[in-house]
Write a protein that holds these residues in place. Sequence first.
Motif, short mmCIF file in Angstrom:
data_model
loop_
_atom_site.label_atom_id
_atom_site.label_comp_id
_atom_site.label_asym_id
_atom_site.label_seq_id
_atom_site.Cartn_x
_atom_site.Cartn_y
_atom_site.Cartn_z
N PRO A 1 -17.17 4.36 -0.56
CA PRO A 1 -17.40 5.20 0.62
C PRO A 1 -17.79 4.43 1.86
N GLU A 2 -18.46 3.29 1.70
CA GLU A 2 -18.90 2.53 2.86
C GLU A 2 -17.75 1.90 3.62
N VAL A 3 -16.59 1.76 2.96
CA VAL A 3 -15.48 1.10 3.62
C VAL A 3 -14.96 1.93 4.79
N ALA B 1 -3.24 5.75 0.78
CA ALA B 1 -3.73 4.63 -0.02
C ALA B 1 -5.11 4.19 0.45
N TYR B 2 -5.33 4.18 1.75
CA TYR B 2 -6.65 3.82 2.28
C TYR B 2 -7.68 4.89 1.94
N TYR B 3 -7.30 6.16 1.99
CA TYR B 3 -8.24 7.22 1.63
C TYR B 3 -8.65 7.08 0.16
N ALA B 4 -7.69 6.72 -0.70
CA ALA B 4 -8.01 6.53 -2.11
C ALA B 4 -8.99 5.37 -2.28
N LEU B 5 -8.85 4.34 -1.47
CA LEU B 5 -9.78 3.22 -1.51
C LEU B 5 -11.18 3.67 -1.12
N ALA C 1 0.83 -1.21 0.00
CA ALA C 1 0.00 0.00 0.00
C ALA C 1 0.86 1.25 0.00
N ALA C 2 1.95 1.24 0.76
CA ALA C 2 2.81 2.41 0.88
C ALA C 2 3.58 2.70 -0.39
N THR C 3 3.86 1.67 -1.17
CA THR C 3 4.68 1.87 -2.37
C THR C 3 3.85 1.90 -3.66
N ASP C 4 2.84 1.05 -3.76
CA ASP C 4 2.10 0.91 -5.02
C ASP C 4 0.61 1.19 -4.91
N GLY C 5 0.09 1.40 -3.68
CA GLY C 5 -1.34 1.61 -3.51
C GLY C 5 -2.07 0.30 -3.28
N LEU C 6 -3.27 0.41 -2.77
CA LEU C 6 -4.02 -0.79 -2.40
C LEU C 6 -4.60 -1.54 -3.60
N THR D 1 -11.16 -13.28 3.23
CA THR D 1 -11.52 -12.27 2.22
C THR D 1 -10.48 -11.16 2.23
N LYS D 2 -10.39 -10.46 1.10
CA LYS D 2 -9.46 -9.33 1.03
C LYS D 2 -9.91 -8.22 1.97
N GLU D 3 -11.22 -8.04 2.13
CA GLU D 3 -11.69 -7.00 3.03
C GLU D 3 -11.23 -7.28 4.46
N GLY D 4 -11.29 -8.53 4.86
CA GLY D 4 -10.82 -8.88 6.20
C GLY D 4 -9.35 -8.55 6.39
N LEU D 5 -8.56 -8.79 5.35
CA LEU D 5 -7.14 -8.46 5.40
C LEU D 5 -6.94 -6.94 5.45
N LEU D 6 -7.71 -6.21 4.65
CA LEU D 6 -7.61 -4.75 4.64
C LEU D 6 -7.93 -4.16 6.01
#
Length: 204
Positions: free
Chosen positions: A118-120, A109-113, A22-27, A52-57
């Motif tokens: 928006p619900e995330v 990167a999280y803000y971009a996600l 995330a820090a280098t290439d984005g989520l 799930t990927k959401e759980g990891l995020l």
Amino acid sequence: MTTKPDHEERRRQIAEALLRIAATDGLKSASMRAVATEAGVSLRLVQYYFTTKEGLLLDAFARLGTQLQARMQRWIGDARAPREVVTAILSSILPTDEESRRITRTYTAYYALVLDDPEVMGRTGAGQPDLLEGFLARQLRAAQESGGIDRERDAGMTAAGLLAMVNGLGSSVLGGQRDGRAALAVLTHHLDELFRPSAPGGRV
């Protein structure tokens, strides 16, 4: 003799791999397979710990918040006076060294996600900024009680403004407009204007 796997260590290893991506290439680049490669484990193991990927995020985001809190605590150190605490917290957020640049890039990167989903924000813990604003506001009110800040100021609005300014300064550092030292100088200038002893009756 075999030892049982340290499940928390495995989860940390995988989550931190996602944070590095995330820090280098984005989520958007942080697929489960990419995370597995970065962590040096199999895709199947990533899926075992995070179905799930959401759980990891979400897990990684919580760990990122813990890292930022630990940094703030180190910067606060033995500070006790409200101005010292406020200065330490806001300064720790600015991307002035490798650790803070990494943390700032990852939050970005999280803000971009969030812009895409928006619900995330609700699922990633939107209350963290509110808690920080509230803590800063309490420090400002303490300064008002001791006469260090004009009593007529709205502490809550001032705290929100300071955090917004620091976030903007952080973006300007990452974007190359100024370096960390210049960003700290801007912050110090505004804090010098804010923390002026007030005269009796709340007038500066």
